[in-house]
Design an enzyme around this catalytic site. Structure first.
Site, mmCIF file in Angstrom:
data_model
loop_
_atom_site.group_PDB
_atom_site.id
_atom_site.type_symbol
_atom_site.label_atom_id
_atom_site.label_comp_id
_atom_site.label_asym_id
_atom_site.label_seq_id
_atom_site.Cartn_x
_atom_site.Cartn_y
_atom_site.Cartn_z
ATOM 1 N N GLY A 76 -2.642 16.582 57.762
ATOM 2 C CA GLY A 76 -3.984 17.259 57.877
ATOM 3 C C GLY A 76 -4.261 17.922 59.119
ATOM 4 O O GLY A 76 -3.360 17.871 59.881
ATOM 5 N N VAL A 133 -7.033 18.576 62.211
ATOM 6 C CA VAL A 133 -8.149 17.687 62.853
ATOM 7 C C VAL A 133 -8.940 18.980 63.835
ATOM 8 O O VAL A 133 -8.464 19.776 64.149
ATOM 9 C CB VAL A 133 -7.723 16.874 63.832
ATOM 10 C CG1 VAL A 133 -8.677 15.994 64.811
ATOM 11 C CG2 VAL A 133 -6.789 15.857 63.489
ATOM 12 N N ASP A 151 4.687 4.885 63.110
ATOM 13 C CA ASP A 151 4.725 6.477 63.611
ATOM 14 C C ASP A 151 4.184 6.334 65.028
ATOM 15 O O ASP A 151 3.567 7.087 65.313
ATOM 16 C CB ASP A 151 3.830 7.087 62.812
ATOM 17 C CG ASP A 151 4.267 8.880 63.031
ATOM 18 O OD1 ASP A 151 5.128 9.157 63.591
ATOM 19 O OD2 ASP A 151 3.368 9.652 62.565
#
Length: 674
Positions: A354, A356, A465
C-alpha cells in the site's frame, strides 16, 4: 465460542456481577490507556492531550510556571468499612520529561492518590501536589528540580510524599543510570501490598522490570487515604519550558481475600450486639439471592426460547467482524478530505502492500498517516493480518493505530504521524547525520518492543519484516516499529508452520530462506542487520565501493554482515563505524553495538541471543557474548532445502549444503520478496 454460548456467558457474567455487588469486599478497579476515554480521564490546570499522550504542563514561555493534573475520573475504593487492611494496588506508566530550553530549571511529576478531584496545587517545587497552605495526598514524585526549601537531594530523584512535598524517603535515580531530563521514555512500576503494608517502586528505561526496587518503604496506606480516593498524575514547572508527558498508564487495585476473616469477625460482633438486626440481614440476603436467581432463571428461559435464532444465524466473516476491537472506525469521506482526495502531493511513503499519505483530520485537526492498501487479494489479507495483530498490542515503541476504514472497496488504516519519518531516511537522506546517542536510543527502543512481541504478549508475535524503513521516529527520535502486514501470531513454544519466505533481502535469516519457518530467532537476525546498518550507515545489501570508484570493475552486491565480520576477523571492527559520525561516539559503545549486531546475525539460529538478552546487553546489565573472529558456517541436510536458493551461494559436500549468507550477483538490492 458459538453464538449460543455467547449470550449464556453474558447472562452468567451478569449473575456473577450481581453477586459481586452484594459483597463489596472483593471490589476491584482496573483500567489502562486503551480503555480510558475523555469521559473517564479528568484533566485539570495546564494538563491536556497531545498526540495520544497526556501532557501535564504544556510548554509555557520562560519565566512562566505551570501545573496540571490528570486523574481517573471515577473514585477508587481504598478502604472497606470494618476491615483494617487497605486495598492493594499496582500501577505501571511510561513518561518522558523534555525541555525546549535546557538552560532553564525544571519541576517534575508525580503519581498521586488524592481525595480531591478538582484542585491543582502550586507550580514549581510543589509539583502541583499542594499549595503553600498544605494539602492531603499520597504521592511518588519524580523530581527534576533541586529545591533546598524542600530538602531535595538533587534534581534527579524519586521520593515518597505523604501530605507534604518534603519526601519521607528519597532515592537518587543516578545510581541506576536513569536521567529524568534526558528526554527518553522512562518506565515506572509502583506496587503496594495491603496485607504486608509495604510499598515498592522500580524505575528503568527498559520495559523489563528491574530485579531490585529503587524505593522500598514500610507504609500503612490506610492512615493516609479515605474510603474513596482519586488516582492519577500531577506535574509542574518553575519558570521553565519543561514538558511532562505520560505515554502509557495502567492501574489495578483489589482487596485481598486475606481481608475476609477480619470482615467475618466484624460481622460476628454485629450479630452478638443485635440478634434482631442479624435476622433482618439474613432475610435481606435471602431475598436478594432469590431475586438474582429469578433473574438468572428468566434469562435462561429467554435464551432457550430463542435458541433457534442463534443456531440459524451464521457467523459474520466480513472485514468488520475482524476489526470490532479497533479504536475507531473512520468514514471514507473523512479520510478522503484529510488526504486531499489521496493527492500525490500527500504521499509520504510506499510499502509492499500500500501507499501512505499524510492526512489532517477535518474535525480535530490531528495530523495522521493514512495507509491505503492495495486492492489485490494479498493486500487485503495483509491488511487483516496487520489489523488483527497490532490492534491488540500496547507498547510505547509501536506505531499507534488510531483506526480503520472499509468503504467503497477501499481498505484504510490510520496511524499517528511520525514527525521524523523512517529510520532509513534519517540514515541516508537527512542533511544532518543522525547522532550516536539517537542511534543508541533507537536500537534500544527496537530491542525493547521485540522483547515485548516475543516474550510478553499473550501470543508470541513474529514480525518477519524488521528493517529500517519499518522503524519510524517520533518527535523525540524514539523508535516506533510499524508495518505488521507480514507478522504472524503463534502460541509460545509452539513450532511454527512452514510458509513461503517473505521479507526483504539482506534482512532474512539463512534458515528462514531455506525452510520458510519464521521464529523469534529470524527476527533476531533481522534486528542484527538493522544494528549493523545503524552503526555503519551502510545498507544490508549495496553495490561494492569498487564500482563507485570508477575503476572499471563490474559492481557486485556487497553483504553488510559479511563485510563487518571480515573487519572483525582482521581486528579492524571499529572501521565499520559510519564515517558521517566523524568520530563523535564512544569507542567502547560502538564496539559493543557492532558485536551485538554480529551476535544477532550468527548463521546458527541457536547461537543468537534472545531479544530480552539484547536489551540487557544494551543497558549494560549483561555481557556481550564472545563473537568468533571468523564467521562460522552452518550445515543443513538436503531434505531441508524447501525453497529455491538462487539468491544464496551453496556448496554441496557429502550430502550436506553449506550456506553462505553472502549475496550473489543476482541478489536483490534490498528489495522485498514474497
Amino acid at each position: 465460542m458459538s453464538p449460543l454460548q455467547t449470550p449464556f456467558f453474558i447472562t452468567f457474567f451478569f449473575f456473577l456481577c450481581c453477586l459481586n455487588a452484594s459483597s463489596s469486599i472483593f471490589a476491584t478497579t482496573q483500567f489502562d490507556f486503551a480503555t480510558l476515554t475523555m469521559s473517564t480521564l479528568k484533566l485539570l490546570g495546564d494538563a491536556h492531550l497531545n498526540n495520544n499522550t497526556v501532557s501535564l504542563t504544556g510548554d509555557p514561555a520562560v519565566p512562566n510556571s505551570a501545573a496540571g493534573r490528570a486523574l481517573y475520573s471515577a473514585p477508587v475504593r481504598f478502604r472497606q468499612p470494618g476491615t483494617p487492611s487497605p486495598a492493594s494496588f499496582s500501577t505501571f506508566f511510561s513518561f518522558s520529561v523534555t525541555n525546549l530550553n535546557p538552560s532553564s530549571v525544571g519541576g517534575g511529576l508525580a503519581f498521586v492518590i488524592s481525595p480531591d478531584s478538582s484542585a491543582v496545587g502550586d507550580p514549581g517545587g510543589f509539583l502541583g501536589l499542594q499549595t503553600a497552605a498544605g494539602g492531603t495526598f499520597l504521592a511518588v514524585e519524580f523530581d527534576t528540580l533541586m529545591d533546598v526549601e524542600f530538602s531535595d537531594v538533587n534534581g534527579n530523584h524519586v521520593g515518597l510524599d505523604l501530605n507534604s512535598v518534603v519526601s519521607t524517603q528519597v532515592s537518587d535515580l543516578g545510581t541506576i543510570g536513569v536521567d529524568l531530563k534526558s528526554g527518553d521514555s522512562v518506565n515506572a512500576w509502583i506496587e503496594y501490598d495491603g496485607n504486608a503494608k509495604g510499598l515498592r517502586v522500580w524505575v528503568s528505561y527498559s520495559n523489563l522490570r528491574p530485579k531490585d526496587p529503587i524505593l522500598k518503604v514500610d507504609l500503612d496506606v490506610g492512615m493516609y487515604v479515605d474510603d474513596f480516593m482519586y488516582v492519577g498524575f500531577s506535574g509542574s514547572t518553575q519558570g521553565s519550558t519543561e514538558v511532562h508527558s505520560v505515554e502509557w498508564w495502567s492501574f489495578n487495585s483489589s482487596f485481598d481475600s486475606a481481608a475476609a476473616p477480619a470482615a467475618a469477625t466484624s460481622v460476628q460482633k454485629e450479630r452478638k450486639s443485635s440478634k434482631k438486626s442479624t435476622v433482618g440481614a439474613v432475610a435481606g440476603v435471602v431475598t436478594a439471592g432469590a431475586f438474582v436467581l429469578a433473574l438468572f432463571a428468566g434469562a435462561l428461559i429467554w435464551l432457550y426460547s430463542n435458541k433457534v435464532k442463534y443456531y440459524v444465524k451464521k457467523l459474520d466473516h466480513s472485514i468488520e467482524s475482524e476489526i470490532i476491537r479497533m479504536p475507531k472506525e473512520f468514514s471514507y469521506k473523512e479520510l478522503k478530505l484529510a488526504t486531499k482526495g489521496f493527492s500525490a502531493n500527500r504521499v509520504i511513503g510506499h510499502g509492499a502492500f500500500g501507499t501512505v499519505y499524510k492526512g489532517v483530520l477535518p474535525e480535530s485537526g490531528d495530523i495522521v498517516a493514512v495507509k491505503r492498501c492495495n486492492h489485490s487479494g494479498q493486500g487485503k489479507n495483509e491488511f487483516l493480518s496487520e489489523l488483527s495483530i497490532i490492534g491488540s498490542l500496547r507498547h510505547r515503541n509501536l506505531v499507534h493505530l488510531q483506526g480503520w476504514c472499509h468503504e467503497k472497496g477501499e481498505i484504510l488504516l490510520v496511524y499517528d504521524l511520525m514527525p521524523n519519518g523512517s529510520l532509513d531516511k534519517a540514515l541516508y537522506e537527512s542533511r544532518m547525520a543522525l547522532s550516536w546517542p539517537h542511534r543508541l536510543k533507537i536500537l534500544l527502543g527496537v530491542s525493547s518492543v521485540l522483547a515485548y512481541l516475543h516474550h510478553e504478549c499473550e501470543n508470541q508475535v513474529i514480525h518477519r519484516d524488521i528493517k529500517t524503513s519499518n522503524i519510524m521516529l517520533d518527535e523525540g527520535f524514539n523508535a516506533r516499529l510499524g508495518d505488521f502486514g507480514l507478522a504472524r501470531q503463534t502460541e509460545h513454544d509452539k513450532s511454527p508452520d512452514a510458509t513461503v519466505a517473505a521479507g526483504t533481502m539482506g534482512y532474512l535469516a539463512p534458515e528462514y530462506v531455506l525452510t520458510g519457518r519464521a521464529t523469534e530467532k529470524t527476527d533476531v537476525f533481522s534486528y542484527g542487520a538493522v544494528v549493523l546498518e545503524v552503526a555503519s550507515g551502510r545498507r544490508p545489501i549495496e553495490k561494492d565501493d569498487d564500482a563507485a570508484a570508477g575503476n572499471g570493475k563490474v559492481g557486485i552486491s556487497s553483504n553488510l554482515v559479511e563485510w563487518v565480520w571480515s573487519l572483525h576477523q582482521d581486528g579492524k571492527l571499529l572501521t565499520a563505524a559510519d564515517p558521517r559520525l566523524e568520530g563523535e561516539f564512544e569507542e567502547g559503545e560502538m564496539r559493543k553495538v557492532l558485536l551485538i549486531g554480529l551476535a544477532c546475525s550468527h548463521p546458527d539460529s541457536m547461537a543468537r541471543p534472545t531479544m530480552r538478552c539484547v536489551v540487557q546487553m544494551l543497558l549494560g546489565e549483561a555481557e556481550v557474548p564472545i563473537v568468533p573472529r571468523a564467521k562460522p558456517s552452518t550445515s543443513y541436510s538436503t531434505s531441508q532445502l524447501l525453497m529455491n536458493l538462487q539468491d544464496s551461494d551453496t556448496d554441496c559436500k557429502n550430502g550436506m549444503i553449506t550456506i553462505s549468507t553472502s549475496s550473489s550477483e543476482n541478489s536483490s538490492n534490498g528489495k522485498d520478496i514474497v
